[in-house]
Design a protein around this motif. Structure first.
Motif, PDB file in Angstrom:
ATOM      1  N   ASP A  33     -11.389   4.328 -59.729  1.00 18.92           N
ATOM      2  CA  ASP A  33      -9.938   4.421 -59.547  1.00 18.92           C
ATOM      3  C   ASP A  33      -9.480   3.628 -58.329  1.00 18.92           C
ATOM      4  N   LEU A  34     -10.234   3.743 -57.254  1.00 17.17           N
ATOM      5  CA  LEU A  34      -9.910   3.034 -56.014  1.00 17.17           C
ATOM      6  C   LEU A  34      -9.886   1.516 -56.239  1.00 17.17           C
ATOM      7  N   ILE A  35     -10.911   0.999 -56.897  1.00 21.62           N
ATOM      8  CA  ILE A  35     -10.981  -0.450 -57.156  1.00 21.62           C
ATOM      9  C   ILE A  35      -9.802  -0.895 -58.012  1.00 21.62           C
ATOM     10  N   ASN A  36      -9.519  -0.157 -59.061  1.00 17.29           N
ATOM     11  CA  ASN A  36      -8.408  -0.534 -59.937  1.00 17.29           C
ATOM     12  C   ASN A  36      -7.060  -0.450 -59.230  1.00 17.29           C
ATOM     13  N   GLU A  37      -6.907   0.506 -58.316  1.00 19.99           N
ATOM     14  CA  GLU A  37      -5.671   0.594 -57.531  1.00 19.99           C
ATOM     15  C   GLU A  37      -5.513  -0.620 -56.616  1.00 19.99           C
ATOM     16  N   VAL A  38      -6.602  -1.018 -55.949  1.00 15.29           N
ATOM     17  CA  VAL A  38      -6.552  -2.185 -55.060  1.00 15.29           C
ATOM     18  C   VAL A  38      -6.203  -3.446 -55.852  1.00 15.29           C
ATOM     19  N   VAL A  39      -6.852  -3.623 -56.991  1.00 15.17           N
ATOM     20  CA  VAL A  39      -6.608  -4.814 -57.816  1.00 15.17           C
ATOM     21  C   VAL A  39      -5.173  -4.819 -58.325  1.00 15.17           C
ATOM     22  N   ALA A  40      -4.698  -3.673 -58.813  1.00 17.21           N
ATOM     23  CA  ALA A  40      -3.331  -3.597 -59.333  1.00 17.21           C
ATOM     24  C   ALA A  40      -2.305  -3.862 -58.235  1.00 17.21           C
ATOM     25  N   ALA A  41      -2.522  -3.286 -57.058  1.00 14.18           N
ATOM     26  CA  ALA A  41      -1.581  -3.483 -55.945  1.00 14.18           C
ATOM     27  C   ALA A  41      -1.556  -4.932 -55.490  1.00 14.18           C
TER      28      ALA A  41
ATOM     29  N   GLU B 299     -13.229 -13.413 -60.258  1.00 16.11           N
ATOM     30  CA  GLU B 299     -12.766 -14.070 -59.043  1.00 16.11           C
ATOM     31  C   GLU B 299     -11.733 -13.234 -58.303  1.00 16.11           C
ATOM     32  N   GLU B 300     -10.863 -12.596 -59.054  1.00 14.07           N
ATOM     33  CA  GLU B 300      -9.825 -11.783 -58.422  1.00 14.07           C
ATOM     34  C   GLU B 300     -10.445 -10.655 -57.597  1.00 14.07           C
ATOM     35  N   ILE B 301     -11.441 -10.002 -58.154  1.00 14.56           N
ATOM     36  CA  ILE B 301     -12.094  -8.905 -57.438  1.00 14.56           C
ATOM     37  C   ILE B 301     -12.890  -9.439 -56.257  1.00 14.56           C
ATOM     38  N   GLU B 302     -13.527 -10.579 -56.426  1.00 19.76           N
ATOM     39  CA  GLU B 302     -14.328 -11.151 -55.337  1.00 19.76           C
ATOM     40  C   GLU B 302     -13.468 -11.415 -54.107  1.00 19.76           C
ATOM     41  N   SER B 303     -12.247 -11.879 -54.291  1.00 15.20           N
ATOM     42  CA  SER B 303     -11.367 -12.132 -53.142  1.00 15.20           C
ATOM     43  C   SER B 303     -10.931 -10.831 -52.462  1.00 15.20           C
ATOM     44  N   LEU B 304     -10.982  -9.725 -53.188  1.00 15.90           N
ATOM     45  CA  LEU B 304     -10.598  -8.421 -52.639  1.00 15.90           C
ATOM     46  C   LEU B 304     -11.799  -7.629 -52.135  1.00 15.90           C
ATOM     47  N   ARG B 305     -12.964  -8.214 -52.208  1.00 18.74           N
ATOM     48  CA  ARG B 305     -14.216  -7.523 -51.859  1.00 18.74           C
ATOM     49  C   ARG B 305     -14.185  -6.837 -50.482  1.00 18.74           C
ATOM     50  N   PRO B 306     -13.732  -7.498 -49.411  1.00 19.70           N
ATOM     51  CA  PRO B 306     -13.730  -6.822 -48.100  1.00 19.70           C
ATOM     52  C   PRO B 306     -12.858  -5.564 -48.088  1.00 19.70           C
ATOM     53  N   ILE B 307     -11.720  -5.614 -48.741  1.00 21.10           N
ATOM     54  CA  ILE B 307     -10.822  -4.451 -48.801  1.00 21.10           C
ATOM     55  C   ILE B 307     -11.475  -3.338 -49.611  1.00 21.10           C
ATOM     56  N   ILE B 308     -12.064  -3.702 -50.749  1.00 26.73           N
ATOM     57  CA  ILE B 308     -12.705  -2.719 -51.620  1.00 26.73           C
ATOM     58  C   ILE B 308     -13.876  -2.052 -50.905  1.00 26.73           C
ATOM     59  N   ILE B 309     -14.714  -2.843 -50.261  1.00 28.56           N
ATOM     60  CA  ILE B 309     -15.867  -2.279 -49.542  1.00 28.56           C
ATOM     61  C   ILE B 309     -15.400  -1.340 -48.433  1.00 28.56           C
ATOM     62  N   ASP B 310     -14.370  -1.722 -47.694  1.00 31.77           N
ATOM     63  CA  ASP B 310     -13.841  -0.870 -46.630  1.00 31.77           C
ATOM     64  C   ASP B 310     -13.355   0.461 -47.186  1.00 31.77           C
ATOM     65  N   LYS B 311     -12.648   0.415 -48.299  1.00 35.35           N
ATOM     66  CA  LYS B 311     -12.125   1.644 -48.895  1.00 35.35           C
ATOM     67  C   LYS B 311     -13.248   2.523 -49.457  1.00 35.35           C
ATOM     68  N   ILE B 312     -14.280   1.904 -50.018  1.00 34.78           N
ATOM     69  CA  ILE B 312     -15.419   2.677 -50.527  1.00 34.78           C
ATOM     70  C   ILE B 312     -16.156   3.354 -49.374  1.00 34.78           C
ATOM     71  N   ILE B 313     -16.373   2.627 -48.292  1.00 37.54           N
ATOM     72  CA  ILE B 313     -17.043   3.204 -47.122  1.00 37.54           C
ATOM     73  C   ILE B 313     -16.218   4.370 -46.565  1.00 37.54           C
ATOM     74  N   SER B 314     -14.909   4.209 -46.516  1.00 33.49           N
ATOM     75  CA  SER B 314     -14.046   5.299 -46.041  1.00 33.49           C
ATOM     76  C   SER B 314     -14.143   6.515 -46.956  1.00 33.49           C
ATOM     77  N   LEU B 315     -14.133   6.277 -48.254  1.00 34.64           N
ATOM     78  CA  LEU B 315     -14.251   7.362 -49.226  1.00 34.64           C
ATOM     79  C   LEU B 315     -15.571   8.099 -49.052  1.00 34.64           C
ATOM     80  N   LEU B 316     -16.666   7.361 -48.981  1.00 29.75           N
ATOM     81  CA  LEU B 316     -17.980   7.984 -48.850  1.00 29.75           C
ATOM     82  C   LEU B 316     -18.132   8.700 -47.508  1.00 29.75           C
ATOM     83  N   GLY B 317     -17.502   8.175 -46.466  1.00 22.13           N
ATOM     84  CA  GLY B 317     -17.570   8.800 -45.150  1.00 22.13           C
ATOM     85  C   GLY B 317     -16.886  10.146 -45.087  1.00 22.13           C
ATOM     86  N   ARG B 318     -15.980  10.406 -46.001  1.00 24.98           N
ATOM     87  CA  ARG B 318     -15.276  11.691 -46.043  1.00 24.98           C
ATOM     88  C   ARG B 318     -15.994  12.727 -46.900  1.00 24.98           C
ATOM     89  N   LYS B 319     -17.084  12.323 -47.538  1.00 21.21           N
ATOM     90  CA  LYS B 319     -17.814  13.226 -48.430  1.00 21.21           C
ATOM     91  C   LYS B 319     -18.865  14.020 -47.662  1.00 21.21           C
TER      92      LYS B 319
END
Length: 75
Positions: A41-49, A1-21
């Motif tokens: 690492d990105l997902i775990n950083e978002v969850v921890a923060a 549940e914790e990750i599900e609530s952060l899904r929009p932030i996580i998806i945005d950060k993943i898209i940004s990461l992939l866009g720089r590759k």
């Protein structure tokens, strides 16, 4: 549940990461392994923060332990 609530932030950060590759970074086994680790690492950083209290250092433990690609397209 914790990750599900952060899904929009996580998806945005993943898209940004992939866009720089660059294309060649995503088409090799080593490149995909590196991207997988960066996403993990990105997902775990978002969850921890998000779970850290103001003024408190984010937790070091990992909530997510693996990332799997079910589809991978590069063009």
């Amino acid at each position: 549940e914790e990750i599900e609530s952060l899904r929009p932030i996580i998806i945005d950060k993943i898209i940004s990461l992939l866009g720089r590759k660059a294309f060649h970074e995503l088409t090799t086994i080593q490149g995909r392994y590196l991207v997988r680790q960066q996403i993990l690492d990105l997902i775990n950083e978002v969850v921890a923060a998000s779970s850290a209290k103001p003024g408190e250092e984010p937790a070091k433990e990992s909530l997510v332990s693996n990332v799997f690609f079910t589809h991978f397209f590069a063009q």
